[in-house]
Design a protein around this motif. Structure first.
Motif, PDB file in Angstrom:
ATOM      1  N   ASP A 151       0.449  -0.861  -0.042  1.00 22.18           N
ATOM      2  CA  ASP A 151       0.217   0.172   0.081  1.00 22.18           C
ATOM      3  C   ASP A 151       1.257   1.148   0.268  1.00 22.18           C
ATOM      4  OD1 ASP A 151      -2.302   1.127   0.007  1.00 22.18           O
ATOM      5  OD2 ASP A 151      -3.213  -0.439   0.972  1.00 22.18           O
ATOM      6  N   PHE A 152       0.271   2.450  -0.228  1.00 21.74           N
ATOM      7  CA  PHE A 152       1.141   3.681   0.172  1.00 21.74           C
ATOM      8  C   PHE A 152       0.692   4.589   1.224  1.00 21.74           C
ATOM      9  CE2 PHE A 152      -3.621   4.200  -1.752  1.00 21.74           C
ATOM     10  CZ  PHE A 152      -3.858   4.933  -0.745  1.00 21.74           C
ATOM     11  N   ASN A 153       1.114   3.714   1.719  1.00 15.10           N
ATOM     12  CA  ASN A 153       1.631   4.634   3.624  1.00 15.10           C
ATOM     13  C   ASN A 153       2.412   5.772   3.511  1.00 15.10           C
ATOM     14  OD1 ASN A 153      -0.371   1.749   4.733  1.00 15.10           O
ATOM     15  ND2 ASN A 153       1.846   1.169   4.238  1.00 15.10           N
ATOM     16  N   MET A 154       3.511   5.911   2.619  1.00 12.13           N
ATOM     17  CA  MET A 154       4.232   6.825   2.581  1.00 12.13           C
ATOM     18  C   MET A 154       3.916   7.816   2.233  1.00 12.13           C
ATOM     19  SD  MET A 154       6.741   5.600   4.853  1.00 12.13           S
ATOM     20  CE  MET A 154       8.934   6.681   3.990  1.00 12.13           C
ATOM     21  N   SER A 155       3.237   7.467   1.621  1.00 12.17           N
ATOM     22  CA  SER A 155       2.588   8.884   0.619  1.00 12.17           C
ATOM     23  C   SER A 155       1.357   9.548   1.944  1.00 12.17           C
ATOM     24  CB  SER A 155       1.346   8.450  -0.638  1.00 12.17           C
ATOM     25  OG  SER A 155       2.004   7.831  -1.706  1.00 12.17           O
ATOM     26  N   TYR A 156       1.685   9.004   3.031  1.00 12.29           N
ATOM     27  CA  TYR A 156       0.964   9.688   4.388  1.00 12.29           C
ATOM     28  C   TYR A 156       2.273  10.900   5.046  1.00 12.29           C
ATOM     29  CZ  TYR A 156      -3.367   8.093   3.002  1.00 12.29           C
ATOM     30  OH  TYR A 156      -4.848   7.426   2.396  1.00 12.29           O
ATOM     31  N   VAL A 157       2.369  11.958   4.865  1.00 11.11           N
ATOM     32  CA  VAL A 157       3.805  12.927   5.411  1.00 11.11           C
ATOM     33  C   VAL A 157       4.044  12.640   7.064  1.00 11.11           C
ATOM     34  CG1 VAL A 157       4.721  15.201   5.844  1.00 11.11           C
ATOM     35  CG2 VAL A 157       3.681  14.805   3.699  1.00 11.11           C
ATOM     36  N   PHE A 158       2.551  12.444   7.384  1.00  9.32           N
ATOM     37  CA  PHE A 158       3.250  11.885   9.042  1.00  9.32           C
ATOM     38  C   PHE A 158       3.922  10.630   8.991  1.00  9.32           C
ATOM     39  CE2 PHE A 158       1.697  10.237  12.756  1.00  9.32           C
ATOM     40  CZ  PHE A 158       2.448  10.373  13.934  1.00  9.32           C
ATOM     41  N   ILE A 159       2.912   9.656   8.456  1.00 14.16           N
ATOM     42  CA  ILE A 159       3.838   8.275   8.000  1.00 14.16           C
ATOM     43  C   ILE A 159       5.730   8.270   7.512  1.00 14.16           C
ATOM     44  CG2 ILE A 159       3.651   6.469   7.479  1.00 14.16           C
ATOM     45  CD1 ILE A 159       1.917   6.695   9.203  1.00 14.16           C
ATOM     46  N   GLY A 160       6.045   9.210   6.827  1.00 19.32           N
ATOM     47  CA  GLY A 160       7.350   9.269   6.761  1.00 19.32           C
ATOM     48  C   GLY A 160       8.379  10.340   7.588  1.00 19.32           C
ATOM     49  N   ILE A 161       7.574  10.957   7.811  1.00 13.22           N
ATOM     50  CA  ILE A 161       8.238  11.619   9.511  1.00 13.22           C
ATOM     51  C   ILE A 161       8.558  10.067  10.354  1.00 13.22           C
ATOM     52  CG2 ILE A 161       7.751  13.239  11.179  1.00 13.22           C
ATOM     53  CD1 ILE A 161       6.084  14.937   9.568  1.00 13.22           C
ATOM     54  N   LEU A 162       7.203   9.443  10.727  1.00 13.97           N
ATOM     55  CA  LEU A 162       7.581   8.142  11.942  1.00 13.97           C
ATOM     56  C   LEU A 162       8.799   7.108  11.245  1.00 13.97           C
ATOM     57  CD1 LEU A 162       4.118   7.207  13.047  1.00 13.97           C
ATOM     58  CD2 LEU A 162       6.428   8.767  14.176  1.00 13.97           C
ATOM     59  N   VAL A 163       8.880   8.009   9.952  1.00 14.71           N
ATOM     60  CA  VAL A 163       9.547   6.380   9.150  1.00 14.71           C
ATOM     61  C   VAL A 163      11.532   6.703   9.624  1.00 14.71           C
ATOM     62  CG1 VAL A 163      10.840   4.807   7.249  1.00 14.71           C
ATOM     63  CG2 VAL A 163       7.860   4.693   8.353  1.00 14.71           C
ATOM     64  N   TYR A 164      11.267   8.389   9.045  1.00 12.76           N
ATOM     65  CA  TYR A 164      12.469   8.018   8.639  1.00 12.76           C
ATOM     66  C   TYR A 164      13.100   8.935  10.341  1.00 12.76           C
ATOM     67  CZ  TYR A 164      13.239   8.757   3.309  1.00 12.76           C
ATOM     68  OH  TYR A 164      13.296   8.297   2.114  1.00 12.76           O
ATOM     69  N   LEU A 165      12.600   9.457  11.461  1.00 14.67           N
ATOM     70  CA  LEU A 165      12.650   9.414  12.569  1.00 14.67           C
ATOM     71  C   LEU A 165      12.947   8.156  13.456  1.00 14.67           C
ATOM     72  CD1 LEU A 165      13.846  11.746  15.044  1.00 14.67           C
ATOM     73  CD2 LEU A 165      11.311  10.675  15.678  1.00 14.67           C
ATOM     74  N   GLY A 166      12.627   6.948  12.869  1.00 17.70           N
ATOM     75  CA  GLY A 166      12.744   6.076  12.861  1.00 17.70           C
ATOM     76  C   GLY A 166      14.434   5.208  12.851  1.00 17.70           C
ATOM     77  N   LEU A 167      14.464   5.044  11.255  1.00 17.98           N
ATOM     78  CA  LEU A 167      16.054   5.495  10.590  1.00 17.98           C
ATOM     79  C   LEU A 167      16.719   5.821  11.481  1.00 17.98           C
ATOM     80  CD1 LEU A 167      14.365   5.168   6.374  1.00 17.98           C
ATOM     81  CD2 LEU A 167      15.734   3.602   8.196  1.00 17.98           C
ATOM     82  N   GLY A 168      16.722   7.565  11.824  1.00 15.85           N
ATOM     83  CA  GLY A 168      17.979   7.872  12.272  1.00 15.85           C
ATOM     84  C   GLY A 168      17.845   7.184  13.387  1.00 15.85           C
ATOM     85  N   GLY A 169      16.749   6.743  15.051  1.00 19.66           N
ATOM     86  CA  GLY A 169      17.180   6.457  15.738  1.00 19.66           C
ATOM     87  C   GLY A 169      18.341   5.305  15.708  1.00 19.66           C
TER      88      GLY A 169
END
Length: 821
Positions: free
Chosen positions: A502-520
């Protein structure tokens, strides 16, 4: 990750707590950003004006956060090891989107994605450095969990019919309100009502819930405080119930997959606890699922306070019971369990047995709930969704079609891609059948479409490197250090795996969580020196250089975002003025402001174009015509596939009586809309009209040009219909795509006037009906009989029906037969 790294981290564990005010500002700003984002940019990042403004504000806020980060960390930036170089690597992600601008299918959407990707890079960089600090890491994790629980509660308020109360809680900082209720917090589709909370799309909410279900279990087991254990345990039932209420098949399919993968990271004692806690809360959720579902369906139709209280009672009491049970287990059983399994835990491959067993159990449960009557214990809507899970189900077949079509786009835009948002713009050109989907339903394929092979390699190598280094370090470290950043793995792994479907990463809030998670995750990877000595940069000059580059980038993004906010405000103002004002100049002023900043913004371009057309029609002033016409022509350089802009250009030609130019635009752009039946119908009807006019002027060359173009369009429709018949039985064809009486009649006439009576009869026969009372049906029959008689034969039955309706039909047929070309 070496012991030295964690030793350093321990010494800096109170860096933020003891740091100057700037550190606290940075930490607070991230928390506020995370709390603000779900209700502003959880919405799909579409191109429409009402979606754009919160996206630009989000990016502006991210740029400010980065500037605060630079001011706080500029002395600590050292590009001496692999971990720090990730702060450089992540900058390549928005850069690849910038490169894709040069061949973008839509400059406007591609530019929006550059801005969004910049905010993602900010979240990664800040997370990479800030989350090395134990205090900051603990605060951020607490904030993330708290925000997720608020989102779950917000969704359930709407499910129990209390949308207006939920709306009052967020109206002052949310842009998703309509009639005092958050738009589509409970959506309705062919499956019935589906819970979406802030996301307005049930499948993405299911992905979010799946991630935070596992995060809640992890936090429950990790917590050393009784109240922490109770809070996280209490939320398990609301989360599982919410997953069921989304009716997301993808969520139900991916949940056990992610669960088993996460179990592989745990020791046997914790694996057992994960299974037990999810099992207890799952059984409890199923026990009340029918009641809660039925009450919610009732309350969303007719609200009743007593019924709502009943629904909340079932939920809260069940959640309290589960919380009490889990607390008892944590208090009295966990320590004994860990001691009892200590020896087994140290044995080789010990951590594999429970995941393998879980696969067997999951398979058994899947068989019971999908293949037997056991699913009847579930709510009817959930049971129906489970029953339909199979590889021949329409959503599976449609997704496979999307993926194949995406690869067609990649073939034409292989290296740097078609730019951000390309799928939404191009899918009609490449689609296999007339579906409607502005998303490819696969984040990775959509990313490949947008940035091409070059950008995809940069992104995937970035992603794989982080996961590889995190897992490698995780294996080596002790339990406390493993748990410190495991939440980020849970979030990123869960969301990214579900994003395959699905296109979850097209939602900016979801993208923010993922990239913050990658940073963590990257924050605790081993601090290993670079292999290439020449890349090792040392000294304060390095910190200064990186800080200056990133700072300048942040300022550019900040200025651009604020200007885009101003442009969006102007565009929205113009749309409001259209409803209340008749002054051309008053409406035009804000549109000019928007287009002076974003020269080809489609919504504002089209609105201004419509104004020019209206004023020209009223005044016949050529200045208005030329201004509007030139504006559309120029905008199409940036938006060549925008159907509305093409139609506006066609209308400009029609206003001047330039039907030939309008027709040429229809024909030359038909390949971009291969399954648009209305587009073909316009080509056929206008081809007939222009060809007939040319025939009257004895212009045989023009007649052949127009007639042949119309006939070719009709032949494409017939080929399309043949293709649609080959689709798998379970796959929906999509939008209406069929012959219409008008197109059959016009095509038959064109064949006839080209002296092709055989083809004319063959075409017209497609549209023959028993009922000839309709004028178009009667005309089809008339030309059909004439085509046969032109060949020396006839269809007496059809002719008799015509004459029965109108005796003069025989004369009309004879006149057609005697027609000279």
């Amino acid at each position: 990750m070496s012991k030295q790294v964690y030793g350093t981290q321990a010494k800096r564990s109170s860096d933020v707590a003891k740091a100057p005010v700037l550190s606290w500002v940075l930490l607070a700003s991230i928390i506020l950003y995370l709390a603000w984002s779900p209700f502003q940019v959880a919405l799909f990042n579409g191109q429409m004006l009402e979606f754009e403004k919160p996206l630009f504000w989000a990016t502006a806020m991210a740029a400010i956060i980065l500037l605060v980060w630079v001011a706080n960390y500029y002395k600590k930036i050292k590009l001496e090891d692999q971990r720090d170089w990730l702060a450089v690597w992540v900058l390549l992600l928005p850069i690849t989107y910038i490169l894709a601008l040069f061949g973008a299918a839509s400059h406007s959407m591609a530019m929006n994605m550059v801005i969004i990707q910049s905010s993602y890079a900010v979240m990664f960089i800040v997370g990479l450095f800030l989350l090395r600090d134990k205090f900051a890491n603990r605060v951020i994790q607490t904030a993330i969990m708290a925000i997720s629980y608020i989102i779950v509660g917000f969704g359930l308020l709407n499910w129990f019919g209390q949308g207006k109360f939920a709306g009052k809680l967020v109206v002052w900082f949310s842009n998703g309100m309509m009639n005092d209720i958050y738009t589509h917090a409970v959506m309705s589709d062919s499956n019935g009502l589906r819970l979406t909370s802030v996301f307005q799309y049930a499948n993405t909410y299911a992905a979010f819930l799946m991630a935070f279900l596992f995060a809640a279990v992890f936090s429950l087991i990790k917590s050393r405080k009784w109240y922490g254990q109770v809070i996280h345990a209490f939320m398990l039932v609301p989360i599982i119930l919410s997953i069921l209420l989304t009716l997301s098949r993808g969520g139900l399919v991916m949940l056990p997959v992610v669960f088993v993968l996460l179990l592989l990271f745990l020791k046997p004692a914790k694996q057992i606890l994960w299974v037990v806690y999810i099992g207890i809360s799952g059984v409890a959720s199923l026990a009340i699922s029918k009641t809660v579902t039925d009450l919610g369906l009732q309350l969303n139709t007719t609200y009743d306070g007593g019924t709502a209280v009943k629904g909340w009672g079932y939920l809260l009491i069940t959640s309290a019971i589960v919380a009490l049970l889990t607390w008892v287990i944590q208090k009295f059983i966990v320590s004994r369990l860990e001691r009892g399994l200590a020896f087994w835990s140290n044995r080789k491959m010990a951590s594999l047995w429970i995941p393998v067993g879980s696969v067997v159990v999951v398979g058994l449960l899947a068989f019971l709930f999908i293949g037997t009557s056991a699913r009847n214990i579930l709510p009817d809507n959930v049971s129906t969704r489970l029953e339909n899970i199979n590889f021949q189900q329409h959503s599976v077949l449609e997704r496979l079609t999307f993926y194949k079509d995406a690869m067609k786009v990649v073939k034409d835009y292989p290296v740097m891609g078609a730019g951000g948002g390309a799928w939404a713009v191009l899918y009609e050109k490449y689609q296999n059948n007339p579906y409607t989907s502005r998303q490819a339903h696969n984040f990775f394929l959509q990313y490949l479409v947008e940035v091409g092979i070059l950008g995809f390699i940069v992104f995937m190598s970035f992603l794989i490197f982080i996961f590889y280094k995190y897992i490698r370090g995780y294996i080596r470290e002790n339990e406390e250090e493993r748990e410190s950043h495991f939440l980020y793995l849970i979030l990123t792994l869960s969301i990214l795996l579900h994003s395959i479907l699905d296109f979850n990463m097209s939602y900016v809030f979801i993208g923010i969580l993922v990239y913050l998670g990658l940073g963590g995750m990257a924050a605790v990877m081993e601090s290993k020196p670079l292999r290439f000595q020449r890349l090792r940069l040392r000294g304060s000059g390095v910190s200064a250089l990186y800080s200056i580059v990133v700072g300048i980038g942040a300022v550019v993004v900040l200025i651009t975002s604020i200007r885009y906010v101003q442009a969006s405000d102007a565009g929205l103002e113009a749309r409001k003025l259209v409803q209340t004002s008749t002054s051309f100049e008053e409406i035009k002023a804000p549109l000019d402001k928007d287009l002076s900043i974003r020269k080809s913004q489609p919504d504002s371009t089209l609105l201004l174009s419509s104004l020019y057309q209206q004023v020209y029609s009223q005044t016949q002033n050529e200045d208005f015509y030329l201004a509007g016409y030139n504006m559309i022509v120029e905008a199409r350089n940036d938006e060549p596939f925008n159907k509305s802009m093409i139609n506006h250009l066609i209308k400009f030609h029609s206003l001047k009586g330039e039907q030939a130019q309008a027709f040429d635009l229809l024909v030359t752009n038909s390949e971009n809309f291969n399954w648009d039946i209305e587009w073909y119908e316009r080509i056929i009807s206008q081809g007939y009209e222009l060809g007939t006019d040319a025939l009257g002027k004895k212009d045989i060359a023009s007649r052949d040009k127009y007639f042949n173009a119309g006939i070719e369009a009709f032949n494409k429709i017939q080929a399309g219909l043949v293709h649609l018949a080959t689709l798998p039985e379970g796959q929906f064809a999509g939008r209406a795509f069929a012959n219409t009486p008008a197109m059959i009649l016009n095509t038959g006439k064109m064949h006839y006037l080209l002296n092709q009576p055989e083809k004319s009869a063959e075409t017209l026969k497609i549209g023959l009906l028993e009922d000839l009372s309709d004028p178009v049906n009667r005309e089809i029959a008339r030309w059909y009989v004439a085509s046969l008689m032109k060949q020396g034969t006839t269809d007496q039955v059809v002719l008799d029906r015509l004459i029965q309706l109108d005796p003069t039909e025989k004369q009309q047929v004879d006149s057609l037969v005697q027609m000279k070309f």
